[in-house]
Design a protein around this motif. Sequence first.
Motif, PDB file in Angstrom:
ATOM      1  N   UNK A 177       0.813  -1.219   0.000  1.00  0.00           N
ATOM      2  CA  UNK A 177       0.000   0.000   0.000  1.00  0.00           C
ATOM      3  C   UNK A 177       0.846   1.269   0.000  1.00  0.00           C
ATOM      4  N   UNK A 178       2.115   1.166   0.397  1.00  0.00           N
ATOM      5  CA  UNK A 178       2.967   2.360   0.396  1.00  0.00           C
ATOM      6  C   UNK A 178       3.819   2.436  -0.867  1.00  0.00           C
ATOM      7  N   UNK A 179       3.643   1.500  -1.790  1.00  0.00           N
ATOM      8  CA  UNK A 179       4.393   1.520  -3.049  1.00  0.00           C
ATOM      9  C   UNK A 179       3.520   2.057  -4.175  1.00  0.00           C
ATOM     10  N   UNK A 180       4.111   2.717  -5.180  1.00  0.00           N
ATOM     11  CA  UNK A 180       3.350   3.304  -6.294  1.00  0.00           C
ATOM     12  C   UNK A 180       2.946   2.259  -7.340  1.00  0.00           C
ATOM     13  N   UNK A 181       1.983   1.424  -6.978  1.00  0.00           N
ATOM     14  CA  UNK A 181       1.592   0.309  -7.841  1.00  0.00           C
ATOM     15  C   UNK A 181       0.457   0.647  -8.812  1.00  0.00           C
ATOM     16  N   UNK A 182      -0.205   1.770  -8.625  1.00  0.00           N
ATOM     17  CA  UNK A 182      -1.265   2.194  -9.527  1.00  0.00           C
ATOM     18  C   UNK A 182      -1.291   3.720  -9.557  1.00  0.00           C
ATOM     19  N   UNK A 183      -2.202   4.283 -10.331  1.00  0.00           N
ATOM     20  CA  UNK A 183      -2.217   5.737 -10.538  1.00  0.00           C
ATOM     21  C   UNK A 183      -2.389   6.492  -9.224  1.00  0.00           C
ATOM     22  N   UNK A 184      -3.303   6.030  -8.387  1.00  0.00           N
ATOM     23  CA  UNK A 184      -3.546   6.736  -7.124  1.00  0.00           C
ATOM     24  C   UNK A 184      -2.315   6.693  -6.228  1.00  0.00           C
ATOM     25  N   UNK A 185      -1.724   5.509  -6.082  1.00  0.00           N
ATOM     26  CA  UNK A 185      -0.554   5.390  -5.213  1.00  0.00           C
ATOM     27  C   UNK A 185       0.673   6.068  -5.817  1.00  0.00           C
ATOM     28  N   UNK A 186       0.767   6.118  -7.148  1.00  0.00           N
ATOM     29  CA  UNK A 186       1.875   6.865  -7.764  1.00  0.00           C
ATOM     30  C   UNK A 186       1.766   8.345  -7.439  1.00  0.00           C
ATOM     31  N   UNK A 187       0.551   8.873  -7.527  1.00  0.00           N
ATOM     32  CA  UNK A 187       0.363  10.286  -7.216  1.00  0.00           C
ATOM     33  C   UNK A 187       0.678  10.568  -5.759  1.00  0.00           C
ATOM     34  N   UNK A 188       0.192   9.721  -4.862  1.00  0.00           N
ATOM     35  CA  UNK A 188       0.462   9.923  -3.442  1.00  0.00           C
ATOM     36  C   UNK A 188       1.948   9.800  -3.131  1.00  0.00           C
ATOM     37  N   UNK A 189       2.617   8.849  -3.774  1.00  0.00           N
ATOM     38  CA  UNK A 189       4.058   8.683  -3.549  1.00  0.00           C
ATOM     39  C   UNK A 189       4.828   9.902  -4.022  1.00  0.00           C
ATOM     40  N   UNK A 190       4.453  10.428  -5.190  1.00  0.00           N
ATOM     41  CA  UNK A 190       5.114  11.624  -5.711  1.00  0.00           C
ATOM     42  C   UNK A 190       4.896  12.812  -4.777  1.00  0.00           C
ATOM     43  N   UNK A 191       3.688  12.937  -4.245  1.00  0.00           N
ATOM     44  CA  UNK A 191       3.399  14.022  -3.308  1.00  0.00           C
ATOM     45  C   UNK A 191       4.205  13.857  -2.024  1.00  0.00           C
ATOM     46  N   UNK A 192       4.253  12.625  -1.523  1.00  0.00           N
ATOM     47  CA  UNK A 192       5.021  12.366  -0.299  1.00  0.00           C
ATOM     48  C   UNK A 192       6.483  12.753  -0.498  1.00  0.00           C
ATOM     49  N   UNK A 193       7.078  12.360  -1.624  1.00  0.00           N
ATOM     50  CA  UNK A 193       8.469  12.707  -1.898  1.00  0.00           C
ATOM     51  C   UNK A 193       8.638  14.219  -2.030  1.00  0.00           C
ATOM     52  N   UNK A 194       7.657  14.880  -2.634  1.00  0.00           N
ATOM     53  CA  UNK A 194       7.736  16.340  -2.788  1.00  0.00           C
ATOM     54  C   UNK A 194       7.730  17.037  -1.428  1.00  0.00           C
ATOM     55  N   UNK A 195       6.853  16.599  -0.541  1.00  0.00           N
ATOM     56  CA  UNK A 195       6.792  17.203   0.790  1.00  0.00           C
ATOM     57  C   UNK A 195       8.070  16.935   1.576  1.00  0.00           C
ATOM     58  N   UNK A 196       8.565  15.701   1.517  1.00  0.00           N
ATOM     59  CA  UNK A 196       9.780  15.360   2.261  1.00  0.00           C
ATOM     60  C   UNK A 196      10.969  16.170   1.751  1.00  0.00           C
ATOM     61  N   UNK A 197      11.057  16.324   0.435  1.00  0.00           N
ATOM     62  CA  UNK A 197      12.139  17.122  -0.140  1.00  0.00           C
ATOM     63  C   UNK A 197      12.024  18.585   0.293  1.00  0.00           C
ATOM     64  N   UNK A 198      10.793  19.113   0.262  1.00  0.00           N
ATOM     65  CA  UNK A 198      10.579  20.508   0.664  1.00  0.00           C
ATOM     66  C   UNK A 198      10.927  20.726   2.130  1.00  0.00           C
TER      67      UNK A 198
END
Length: 206
Positions: free
Chosen positions: A99-120
């Motif tokens: 569930x924490x891996x980007x295995x579909x469109x929804x999880x890919x979007x959430x993963x990208x957002x999570x990485x964006x926030x962590x980087x920021x």
Amino acid sequence: MPKIVDPAERRQAVADAVLRVAARDGLEHASLRNVAEEAGLAVGSVRHYFAGGPELMIFAMQELARRIDARIRAHAGALLDPATAAGDRPARTEALLAEVLPLDARRREESALWLAFVTAARTRPELRPRAAEMQAGLDDLVRRVLEGTARSGALAPGLDLAVETRRLSALLDGLTLQAVQHPDLVGPDELRTVLRRHLDSLTAPR
């Protein structure tokens, strides 16, 4: 008669708008003005519910974490129940961690957002506590999964749970980063295969 606005619903709608803007255009474009436009509100209305950009970003991070947590909880109850059958545990473990891996469109979007926030959070101090909390949540989930596996007798003998927690957490982080950065090279099948191989390496031989 003026329309009665539910403050909680309005804050939720604004947070949703932040995540849509960030997913589409990048977190750096999630300004109060752009978010207000996305939400169909005046900037003044957004300011009525959030003191400023930092408070809005923190709330949006909390919403992202809530979404991920809700999906994880759907799996966690059965897996972490001591009565769960041993034969069901490997598949349930994989499904939970997937569930924490980007295995579909929804999880890919959430993963990208999570990485964006962590980087920021590296350069925006107000985001660091929430980023640290999200990472701690992942670490705690992994630790509880491994402890449950150990209690069931399925964990390979002699493993250091603290080290294995860090290894598995780092694996999930690394797979997420690679899949978000290189979706054409690291697809869902490969993500599942790598996760499954790692979990198998932690399991006691039958």
